[in-house]
Design a protein around this motif. Structure first.
Motif, short mmCIF file in Angstrom:
data_model
loop_
_atom_site.label_atom_id
_atom_site.label_comp_id
_atom_site.label_asym_id
_atom_site.label_seq_id
_atom_site.Cartn_x
_atom_site.Cartn_y
_atom_site.Cartn_z
N VAL A 105 16.06 -18.34 -1.89
CA VAL A 105 15.46 -19.49 -2.57
C VAL A 105 15.32 -19.14 -4.05
O VAL A 105 14.76 -18.09 -4.39
N GLN A 127 14.24 -20.82 -7.83
CA GLN A 127 13.64 -21.94 -8.57
C GLN A 127 13.53 -21.57 -10.04
O GLN A 127 12.87 -20.59 -10.39
N GLY A 128 14.20 -22.36 -10.88
CA GLY A 128 14.04 -22.22 -12.32
C GLY A 128 14.77 -21.06 -12.95
O GLY A 128 14.48 -20.73 -14.11
N ARG A 136 17.95 -24.85 -10.60
CA ARG A 136 16.63 -25.45 -10.77
C ARG A 136 15.83 -25.40 -9.47
O ARG A 136 14.65 -25.09 -9.46
N SER A 137 16.48 -25.76 -8.38
CA SER A 137 15.85 -25.70 -7.07
C SER A 137 16.96 -25.49 -6.04
O SER A 137 17.56 -26.43 -5.54
N SER A 192 18.64 -23.29 -2.61
CA SER A 192 18.43 -22.44 -1.44
C SER A 192 19.71 -22.40 -0.63
O SER A 192 20.49 -23.36 -0.62
N ASN A 222 15.54 -22.02 -16.59
CA ASN A 222 16.44 -23.16 -16.43
C ASN A 222 16.29 -24.11 -17.62
O ASN A 222 15.17 -24.48 -17.99
N ASP A 249 14.36 -27.34 -16.99
CA ASP A 249 12.92 -27.11 -16.86
C ASP A 249 12.27 -26.97 -18.23
O ASP A 249 11.19 -27.54 -18.49
N ARG A 298 11.13 -18.29 -9.92
CA ARG A 298 10.80 -17.70 -8.62
C ARG A 298 12.11 -17.47 -7.86
O ARG A 298 12.92 -18.37 -7.69
N SER A 321 7.32 -19.79 -0.95
CA SER A 321 7.32 -21.24 -1.18
C SER A 321 7.48 -22.05 0.11
O SER A 321 7.07 -23.21 0.16
N ASP A 372 22.77 -27.50 -7.37
CA ASP A 372 21.75 -26.87 -6.55
C ASP A 372 21.99 -27.07 -5.05
O ASP A 372 21.13 -26.74 -4.23
#
Length: 532
Positions: free
Chosen positions: A6, A8-9, A14-15, A17, A65, A68, A88, A109, A346
């Motif tokens: 996973v 994130q950013g 950006r998101s 998995s 990112n 973001d 993360r 998360s 993503d």
């Protein structure tokens, strides 16, 4: 093994998995889709390091990112209490190893109770005043001031990690670059060192220190007498020279591998890349649970690449998890299409239910450019180059541009069956049109055999057998013999019906470039209209 990644950013993601395969993962994608970034992220969360340096030492504004950051800056202008962007990266593990189980917890998360590691980059509260002042500066840059952030490496029990647990052994091979002037980069030194048990390493270190001491007392003895004699007038205490015994002079820094009695640094880059991969794959399973390989095809001729992939397949341990990025269809085909992770934004595409026969089919036809099928968003499948050129002419006549201008890739099958190609396109949910000669078979029967792979976005068009078995007679029927003779620039005595089958590619090229009007057979028109 890693069961989920996973992100994130972090940079491109950006998101994001993905649930990787337990054994082998072949990561493909267009340029700048994040293949290297994915391996970087896995390395960071597994080791807390990147290129041998702690994450905090390498932290820079471009880790964040860009979307973001842009959204945060816009929101901050309206509300200074808006939370700053963060990074993360989480790795979820499936292992009964006690060392791994000690990292079990729910601080992730997904709120799963499982072992894992994570790397987080967040604002450091110790610099709240400095960060506020930075954001208030009208001349500030449009990036995050990483001086006021910190990287934290933890497990899922939220316990800080200081070193990588032995059960999470990692090998990283980047075939694209040779970073060290000594010919052995950080990752290669780590691999070489892993072949030794701690007692063996200690024994070599003691022997190395002893040899340096002997050199000080013997070879440097005469020189030190001269230095002392000449230094008395310069300094109260006598000067002398000694071999460095500090950590900087460790045996690892002075020992380099050889290839056929040639220092590693002097070997060709292709040979260096092959050796790195072989060393990484031969490490003890507990010291190389995860193996990351960047573009193994780099610097290698086809025959060398063939040998290297054979070696990877042979050496892959049952307890090793392999991640390979590649731009090579050969690498993808040989290691297996069922191991594919195709990056696009993503949302990565995984093929988990590809027929075993199709996987084996492409392995045996490893030279086919499968990556064109995998990476194309919209594509047209045709039997050969003549069909390709005729379709392009039909598309140009309809839209006044060639299909490539609309992001449509026209691919010649060159012997690959439509069934195998359409199955792959179905698993990847690609928008595809297939054009096929009927060869005297009823068109409805051909479509019926492939119906499980066809849908609104996947169509097959076949010429009417009454108008000819292949493309060439279909074109003559649609345009007439005389006009076809003019289009092809033939002599009056030449018959297009007999000339075209004997000059398929040349005839198609003349049709593509002809300034004459060309009427397309109905099934070609239908294929063109699919993209209207």
């Amino acid at each position: 093994m890693i069961t989920k990644v996973v992100i994130q950013g972090y940079r491109k993601f950006r998101s994001f998995s993905v649930a990787p395969d337990a054994a082998t993962n072949i990561i493909v994608g267009d340029n700048e889709t994040g293949k290297s970034t994915l391996l970087e992220a896995i390395t960071l969360a597994l080791s807390g390091r990147i290129d041998g340096r702690w994450a905090n030492e390498e932290l820079n504004p471009y880790w964040f990112n860009a979307e973001d950051v842009r959204d945060y800056l816009a929101a901050y202008a309206k509300d200074p209490q808006t939370p700053a962007p963060s990074i993360r990266i989480e790795l979820y593990f499936d292992s009964e190893d006690p060392d791994v189980q000690r990292m079990r917890g729910v601080h992730n998360s997904l709120r799963l109770d499982c072992p894992g590691t994570k790397l987080e980059v967040v604002r450091n509260p110790d610099y709240d005043e400095e960060f506020t002042a930075y954001m208030a500066d009208p001349d500030r840059l449009g990036v995050m001031p990483t001086e006021y952030f910190e990287a934290m490496w933890k497990d899922f029990n939220d316990t800080p990690l200081r070193r990588r647990p032995a059960a999470l052994g990692l090998s990283m091979i980047d075939s694209r670059t040779i970073r060290s002037k000594a010919g052995v980069d950080y990752h290669t030194r780590e691999i070489l060192s892993s072949f030794l048990e701690p007692k063996e390493r200690a024994a070599i270190s003691v022997a190395h220190r002893k040899s340096r001491h002997e050199m000080t007392t013997s070879s440097l003895g005469g020189l030190n007498e001269k230095v002392r004699d000449g230094s008395e007038d310069l300094h109260d205490a006598p000067l002398s020279l000694t071999m460095d015994q500090s950590a900087r002079a460790s045996w690892e820094a002075g020992v380099v591998p050889q290839v056929d009695n040639i220092p590693f640094a002097m070997a060709g880059q292709g040979q260096q890349a092959s050796i790195k991969v072989a060393l990484a794959m031969k490490r003890r399973a507990e010291s190389a649970r995860t193996v990351l390989i960047e573009e193994p095809e780099t610097h290698l001729a086809y025959s060398r690449l063939h040998k290297l992939i054979d070696r990877v397949e042979t050496l892959a341990g049952k307890n090793q998890q392999l991640f390979v990025t590649t731009h090579s269809s050969f690498v993808l085909n040989r290691l297996g299409l069922d191991k594919l992770i195709c990056l696009r934004g993503d949302t990565p595409a995984r093929i988990t239910d590809l027929d075993d026969g199709t996987v084996a089919y492409f392995k045996h036809l490893s030279g086919y450019d499968t990556l064109r099928l995998v990476l194309a968003t919209r594509l047209v499948l045709v039997e050969g180059p003549s069909d390709e050129m005729v379709f392009k002419r039909g598309y140009f006549d309809r839209f006044n541009k060639y299909p490539e201008a609309d992001g449509i890739d026209v691919i010649s099958m060159n012997g690959i069956t439509f069934k195998r190609a359409l199955e792959l396109c179905t698993r990847l949910d690609r928008d595809v049109v297939a054009l096929q000669d009927n060869d005297g078979t009823d068109a409805a029967n051909i479509v019926e055999e492939l119906k499980e792979y066809l849908s609104v976005n996947r169509k097959m068009f076949v010429g009417d057998p009454a108008l000819g078995k292949t493309l060439e007679p279909q074109l003559v029927k649609a345009n007439g013999v005389d006009h076809m003779r003019t289009v092809l620039g033939l002599r009056p005595q030449d018959n297009p019906d007999t000339w075209m089958p004997n000059h398929k590619t040349e005839g198609a090229l003349r049709i593509l470039e002809s300034e004459q009007t060309v009427v397309m057979p109905d099934y070609v028109k239908q294929a063109v209209e699919h993209f209207a």
